[in-house]
Design an enzyme around this catalytic site. Sequence first.
Site, mmCIF file in Angstrom:
data_model
loop_
_atom_site.group_PDB
_atom_site.id
_atom_site.type_symbol
_atom_site.label_atom_id
_atom_site.label_comp_id
_atom_site.label_asym_id
_atom_site.label_seq_id
_atom_site.Cartn_x
_atom_site.Cartn_y
_atom_site.Cartn_z
ATOM 1 C CG ASP A 120 46.643 33.548 37.425
ATOM 2 O OD1 ASP A 120 47.816 33.202 37.235
ATOM 3 O OD2 ASP A 120 45.876 33.847 36.507
ATOM 4 C CD1 TRP A 133 41.833 36.668 42.981
ATOM 5 C CD2 TRP A 133 40.774 38.008 41.547
ATOM 6 N NE1 TRP A 133 40.726 36.002 42.519
ATOM 7 C CE2 TRP A 133 40.055 36.793 41.633
ATOM 8 C CE3 TRP A 133 40.298 39.013 40.704
ATOM 9 C CZ2 TRP A 133 38.898 36.556 40.909
ATOM 10 C CZ3 TRP A 133 39.147 38.770 39.988
ATOM 11 C CH2 TRP A 133 38.457 37.559 40.091
ATOM 12 C CG ASP A 155 50.355 39.769 41.184
ATOM 13 O OD1 ASP A 155 50.112 38.671 41.714
ATOM 14 O OD2 ASP A 155 49.857 40.148 40.101
ATOM 15 C CD1 TRP A 197 46.494 40.413 40.424
ATOM 16 C CD2 TRP A 197 45.215 42.225 40.248
ATOM 17 N NE1 TRP A 197 45.242 40.001 40.039
ATOM 18 C CE2 TRP A 197 44.433 41.094 39.928
ATOM 19 C CE3 TRP A 197 44.614 43.489 40.189
ATOM 20 C CZ2 TRP A 197 43.091 41.188 39.558
ATOM 21 C CZ3 TRP A 197 43.276 43.578 39.826
ATOM 22 C CH2 TRP A 197 42.540 42.439 39.521
ATOM 23 C CE1 TYR A 205 52.942 37.824 40.069
ATOM 24 C CE2 TYR A 205 53.967 36.361 38.462
ATOM 25 C CZ TYR A 205 53.253 36.551 39.637
ATOM 26 O OH TYR A 205 52.861 35.467 40.383
ATOM 27 C CB THR A 214 50.966 35.689 43.759
ATOM 28 O OG1 THR A 214 51.086 36.069 42.380
ATOM 29 C CG2 THR A 214 49.628 36.180 44.300
HETATM 30 N N1 ABN Z 1 48.614 37.835 39.047
HETATM 31 C C1 ABN Z 1 49.663 37.134 38.447
HETATM 32 C C2 ABN Z 1 49.848 37.463 37.004
HETATM 33 C C3 ABN Z 1 50.880 38.273 36.634
HETATM 34 C C4 ABN Z 1 51.055 38.597 35.302
HETATM 35 C C5 ABN Z 1 50.169 38.119 34.372
HETATM 36 C C6 ABN Z 1 49.137 37.289 34.755
HETATM 37 C C7 ABN Z 1 48.971 36.951 36.085
#
Ligand code: ABN
Length: 166
Positions: free
Chosen positions: A68, A93, A112, A145, A154, A157
Amino acid sequence: MDKMAEGSARRMALSTGRRSFLARTGAVIVGGALLPVLPFDRTFGVLPANAAESDEFSCEYWRYCALDGNLCNSCGGTLTQCPPGSEASKVSWVGTCKNPVDGKDYLVSYNDCCGRSECDNAPFCNTNQGERPGYRMGLHNDINWCMANASVGYHCTVAVLVGLAE
Ligand code: ABN
């Protein structure tokens, strides 16, 4: 070449009747003209690898089955390394993905990359195989994460192989 063709034509003409000779010669000529347009396997058994097997820049790639986020390899990083100026999340994850090349299941850690603004010029993947809805805390992947890092912004990933899933 001419002599060989002439010789074999004469031998065939002697050993078969004229009608049969003409019919066979006609069949060879028509068959030779049709052969190139007949459908046949032009790949010669070598199939092009599909995105799931080989395209690390596509969300279809097998290792991204439970990811994700934005692919870091389109943000200046690689499949497994964060782009310069960002750092890997301390928590992650972990998904289980089947490698279509060897048919085995692998554990993949989706870390992340943190400390830079979101990289939004990369494919955003939302495959999340095996994820459960948000109310099942601990089984949900729509999470930043970077939460345990000093800098929680963020960026993207990565997908790091942890090992074989037994
Ligand atoms: N793991 C990626 C992510 C970052 C921020 C919010 C949702 C998903």
